[in-house]
Design an enzyme around this catalytic site. Structure first.
Site, PDB file in Angstrom:
ATOM      1  N   ASP A 107       0.858  -1.179   0.000  1.00 55.90           N
ATOM      2  CA  ASP A 107       0.000   0.000   0.000  1.00 55.90           C
ATOM      3  C   ASP A 107       0.903   1.240   0.000  1.00 55.90           C
ATOM      4  O   ASP A 107       2.119   1.135   0.189  1.00 55.90           O
ATOM      5  CB  ASP A 107      -0.944  -0.037   1.221  1.00 55.90           C
TER       6      ASP A 107
HETATM    7  C1  GLC Z   1      -4.389   4.204  -0.170  1.00 56.05           C
HETATM    8  C2  GLC Z   1      -5.290   3.086   0.258  1.00 56.05           C
HETATM    9  C3  GLC Z   1      -5.411   1.975  -0.737  1.00 56.05           C
HETATM   10  C4  GLC Z   1      -5.274   2.504  -2.150  1.00 56.05           C
HETATM   11  C5  GLC Z   1      -3.878   3.068  -2.300  1.00 56.05           C
HETATM   12  C6  GLC Z   1      -3.664   3.667  -3.693  1.00 56.05           C
HETATM   13  O1  GLC Z   1      -3.624   4.648   0.896  1.00 56.05           O
HETATM   14  O2  GLC Z   1      -5.035   2.492   1.522  1.00 56.05           O
HETATM   15  O3  GLC Z   1      -6.691   1.377  -0.522  1.00 56.05           O
HETATM   16  O4  GLC Z   1      -5.485   1.456  -3.075  1.00 56.05           O
HETATM   17  O5  GLC Z   1      -3.594   4.052  -1.328  1.00 56.05           O
HETATM   18  O6  GLC Z   1      -4.474   4.779  -3.868  1.00 56.05           O
END
Ligand code: GLC
Length: 720
Positions: free
Chosen positions: A262
Site C-alpha cells: 500500500d
Molecule cells: C491508499 C489506500 C489503498 C489505495 C492506495 C492507492 O492509501 O489504503 O486502498 O489502493 O492508497 O491509492
C-alpha cells in the site's frame, strides 16, 4: 509475444528493480527542477524515471498515452508501463459504495457494475484496479467500512469474487477488462476503536473464521494482485508479516500472483518500529513476497545492495520482475502499450445512457427501507412535495473514492423528483448543515413553513461525503449537527414525512427513528441516486436491500455485529431502560442493534409461511434440503433476499448465535407463493477449532430463515 526470459536476462539490476517501483502520476509531471518536489523526495534521477515499472492514479487516456509514449522512448528495454487506479465503485459513472451494493445481496448486479467500471477504466488506459476491498468490518466508527460489503464473511466473499471475475473477465487481452487487486490483506477492518491504521489484535480463530475468508475467495477467483494492509496484525505489520504473507497466502492458499504494497507501507515499517532503517524495511517486505513498492523508495535505494550482499538472491529478484512482465504480457501491453485507450472511447462510455441505467438500478437495489409506518410509497397524486435537509439538492454525495466521478454529474433528490413528477410543485429548503459542529438553526423556520404546505415531505439527511473513507473515522456516528432536531420539528408539522439518508457507514439513527415514520437508507448512491430516490419513494421501484452492516443504537455499542457469541450471561431482556444486572448488557442501552444485519423492508408483504428440512439427521457426506415457503401477500411485485441461518448448538468452541450460510434473491409476482430450496452440506457447518483445523463436529444444528435477531421457523437436525 515477447520472450520474457530473454528480456529479463538482458536487463540490468537497476532496470529489474525499476520494474518493482510505482509512483503516482504527479511524480512524472515533476521535471525534477524543484528540489522539494516529489522526484527529489524519492531521490529519482531522469534515468531512474525511465526504468519505473508502473504509475498510480492517472485520470485520462490522453495522459496515459502521453506518459506511455515518453516512457517507451526512454526505456532501453521498451517495457510498457502498467497504469493502476482505485476504481472502487465506478470509474466515471459511479454506482453505490460497496457497503451499499453489499445490501443488494446480488453478486450478478455487482458484476454488471464492475464490468461497466472496467470498460470505462480501460478506455482511460487503466490496466489494474485496486479493487475489491474485502476487509471484514464490525466497527462503524472506522471510515473505510464504506469500501467493504460488511460484517458477513459469506457476503463479502461472494461480492469480492464477483468483482474479481467481472473486472478480469476470461482473458486479460480483452481490452474491456482489467486486472483486479484484492485488498487490504489482512484484517484492516479490525483496527482497534475504529481508528484508521490502528493496531489489529485478533485470535487466529477469529481471523480465520471471519476476517480471512473473503480474501481467500478472491484468490480462488483468480485475482491477479494482492495488497497487504497498513496495520500491524498481532504485533507485525502485514507488509512484513511472514505468517500472513507466506504461510497463509503462499503456502496454504497457493497464491502465486503479484503483491503490491500500500502507499508508503514499506517505509512505514520504520514508524511501526519493526525496521530500524529503509534497508531493513526493504529486505523485510521483499522477503515477505511484496513485489512492487508503491510510493516509497526503499527498493529503489536498497534492493541493489541487498542483492550484492547476498541478503536477497538475484533469483528472488528475477521471480518478482518476471511476475510484473507476465502481467504486462497477459494484458497484451507488449503488442499494444496503449491497449486501445482513447478519448473517443471515454466520451462514448462515460455516463452513457446504458451506464447510467446500470448505476440507477444498482442505487435502487442497494437502498434499504429501514422503517415504514404506512407512509411509503408516496401517492403519485401529490401536488406539492417538500424536500428538506442538507442533501435535498446536494451534488457532493459520491464519497471520497469517486475516482473520476464528477459531482456536477450527480442527480440530486430535487432533480430526481423534478424528472419523475414534472407536474408536481417542489419546495426545497436545506434547513441546516451536515457538519458535526453545525449549530445554525436559522434555516429551520423556512423548512417548517414548506413542510406545512406540502402533501409529502422528504427529509434528505446524512453525513458529508468526506466523513467516510480513508482516514475519516468518527467517535460519534450519529447524524451530525442539528439534523435530528430538524427531523423532529418537520415531522411534527407533517406526518407524511420520510427520511432518506446519504452516508458512508451505519449511523446511529435512534433519535431519527423516534421522530419519523419512514427511513430509506441510500448510502452514497452514485450519480443516479436522485432518480433512484424518486423511484423508490414513489413506489416505481420496490426496495429490496438488506442491511450489510448492523446499525447501532449508540456509538458505544461499537463494535457490534450479528454473528456474536452468546456469552455465559446473555442479556434476556432487550427492553430499553430496564436495568438488568449481572448479564452481558449495558445499564443505558440494549445489546441489539437498531437495525440488524439482513433487515430490510419492502412495499410487498412477504409472509414466511414455513421452513422444512428434508431430514432430521445428516451423515457428513450427505445433504439436507431446507425448503422455505414465502407468500407475497400484496399487489406489488418485489424481490426478497431469502436468508438461511445456522447455529451450532454445542461445539468444542463457542459458536455464534446465528450464522448466514446461504442466501438467494428471489422475485415474486403479486400474490405469488414460492418454495425456495437450499442445500445444506457438511462444509457449511465447519469452523476453525482450537487447533486451527477447519472442521465440523457431530451434534445438533438449528436452521432458520428471516434475518439476524429476527429468526423464523427454526428447525433442528443432527450431524452424525
Ligand atoms: C491508499 C489506500 C489503498 C489505495 C492506495 C492507492 O492509501 O489504503 O486502498 O489502493 O492508497 O491509492
Amino acid at each position: 509475444m515477447p520472450d520474457l526470459r530473454k528480456l529479463l536476462d538482458k536487463m540490468t539490476i537497476e532496470e529489474k528493480i525499476g520494474q518493482l517501483m510505482q509512483f503516482s502520476s504527479d511524480v512524472f509531471a515533476d521535471d525534477g527542477a524543484d528540489v522539494t518536489g516529489p522526484r527529489a523526495q524519492y531521490q529519482l534521477t531522469e534515468e531512474d524515471m525511465a526504468r519505473v515499472g508502473s504509475i498510480l492514479g492517472t485520470n485520462s487516456a490522453e495522459t496515459v498515452i502521453k506518459l506511455q509514449k515518453e516512457h517507451l522512448e526512454k526505456d532501453r528495454n521498451k517495457i510498457p508501463l502498467l497504469f493502476m487506479r482505485d476504481v472502487i465503485y465506478g470509474y466515471r459513472t459511479n454506482f453505490p459504495i460497496p457497503l451499499g451494493f453489499g445490501c443488494s445481496f446480488d453478486p450478478a448486479l455487482v458484476a454488471e457494475c464492475s464490468e461497466m467500471a472496467a470498460k470505462e477504466a480501460a478506455a482511460s488506459g487503466i490496466h489494474v484496479t485496486f479493487t475489491p476491498m474485502v476487509d471484514y468490518v464490525r466497527d462503524a466508527r472506522w471510515g473505510r467500512v464504506m469500501e467493504s460489503c460488511g460484517e458477513e464473511p459469506l457476503l463479502n466473499s461472494r461480492m469480492g469474487a464477483a468483482q474479481v471475475k467481472a473486472f478480469q473477465g476470461e482473458d486479460l487481452r480483452d481490452r474491456e477488462h482489467i486486472a483486479s487487486c484484492v485488498k487490504h490483506f489482512a484484517a484492516y477492518g479490525g483496527a482497534e476503536a475504529g481508528r484508521d491504521y490502528n493496531t489489529v489484535d485478533l485470535s487466529e480463530h477469529t481471523l480465520r473464521e471471519f476476517y480471512l475468508p473473503a480474501y481467500k475467495a478472491c484468490v480462488d477467483a483468480g485475482v491477479k494482485m494482492l495488497m497487504p494492509s497498513f496495520n500491524s496484525l498481532n504485533g507485525i505489520p502485514s507488509t512484513g508479516n511472514q505468517w500472513l504473507m507466506k504461510k497463509i497466502l503462499r503456502e496454504e492458499w497457493g497464491y502465486d500472483g503479484l503483491v503490491i504494497s500500500d502507499w508508503g507501507a514499506i517505509s512505514e515499517l520504520l514508524k511501526h518500529g519493526i525496521a530500524a532503517d529503509e534497508r531493513q524495511a526493504a529486505r523485510m517486505a521483499f522477503d515477505c513476497g511484496c513485489h512492487i513498492e508503491m510510493c516509497s523508495n526503499a527498493y529503489h535505494l536498497h534492493l541493489e545492495e541487498l542483492i550484492e550482499e547476498g541478503a536477497i538472491s538475484e533469483e528472488q529478484l528475477d521471480d518478482a520482475v518476471m511476475k510484473v512482465l507476465e502481467l504486462k504480457e497477459e494484458l497484451g501491453l507488449f503488442e499494444d502499450p496503449f491497449r486501445g485507450a482513447s478519448s473517443e472511447k471515454e466520451q462514448a462510455l462515460f455516463m452513457s445512457e446504458a451506464h447510467r441505467a446500470i448505476a440507477k438500478k444498482a442505487a435502487a437495489e442497494s437502498a434499504v427501507l429501514l422503517k415504514n409506518e404506512g407512509v411509503l410509497p408516496f401517492s403519485e397524486e401529490i401536488k406539492r412535495i417538500a424536500l428538506i435537509g442538507p442533501f435535498a439538492d446536494e451534488k457532493k454525495a459520491l464519497g471520497i473514492w469517486k475516482c473520476n466521478g464528477q459531482y456536477d454529474e450527480v442527480t440530486t433528490v430535487r432533480e430526481g423528483f423534478a424528472a419523475a413528477l414534472p407536474q408536481v410543485e417542489i419546495l426545497c429548503a436545506k434547513g441546516c448543515g451536515a457538519e458535526w459542529n453545525d449549530s445554525d438553526d436559522s434555516g429551520f423556520a423556512e423548512a417548517i413553513e414548506i413542510a406545512k404546505k406540502a402533501d409529502a415531505v422528504v427529509l434528505c439527511l446524512g453525513e458529508p461525503d468526506d466523513y467516510a473513507g480513508e482516514g475519516n473515522c468518527r467517535t460519534d456516528i450519529s447524524l451530525p449537527g442539528l439534523q435530528n432536531r430538524l427531523a423532529k420539528e418537520i415531522a411534527a408539522v407533517n406526518s407524511n414525512t420520510a427520511a432518506v439518508l446519504f452516508n458512508g457507514r451505519p449511523l446511529v439513527l435512534s433519535r431519527l427513528a423516534e421522530a419519523v415514520p419512514a427511513i430509506l437508507e441510500l448510502w452514497y448512491p452514485g450519480n443516479e441516486g436522485g432518480h433512484a430516490a424518486a423511484d423508490l419513494l414513489l413506489g416505481r421501484a420496490n426496495p429490496c436491500g438488506k442491511v450489510s452492516m448492523s446499525f447501532p443504537k449508540a456509538t458505544g455499542q461499537c463494535p457490534i455485529y450479528y454473528n456474536r457469541n452468546n456469552t455465559g450471561r446473555p442479556k434476556k431482556v432487550e427492553k430499553e431502560g430496564i436495568r438488568t444486572r449481572y448479564n452481558s448488557g449495558y445499564l443505558d442501552c440494549g445489546n441489539l442493534p437498531l437495525y440488524p444485519f439482513g433487515h430490510g423492508l419492502s412495499y410487498s408483504n412477504f409472509i414466511y409461511e414455513d421452513l422444512t428440512l428434508s431430514a432430521d439427521s445428516m451423515e457428513s457426506d450427505g445433504a439436507i434440503q431446507a425448503k422455505i415457503t414465502i407468500y407475497n401477500d400484496s399487489d406489488r411485485a418485489g424481490k426478497e433476499v431469502v436468508q438461511l441461518y445456522m447455529r451450532d448448538l454445542v461445539a468444542s468452541m463457542v459458536r455464534p448465535v446465528q450464522q448466514l450460510i446461504d442466501f438467494k434473491k428471489v422475485e415474486f409476482a403479486p400474490y405469488e407463493r414460492k418454495e425456495i430450496t437450499f442445500e445444506i452440506r457438511e462444509p457449511m457447518l465447519r469452523f476453525w477449532n482450537w487447533d486451527q483445523k477447519f472442521i465440523s463436529e457431530p451434534g445438533e444444528f438449528q436452521i432458520s430463515t428471516g434475518c439476524a435477531d429476527h429468526l423464523l421457523h427454526t428447525q433442528t437436525f443432527e450431524l452424525k
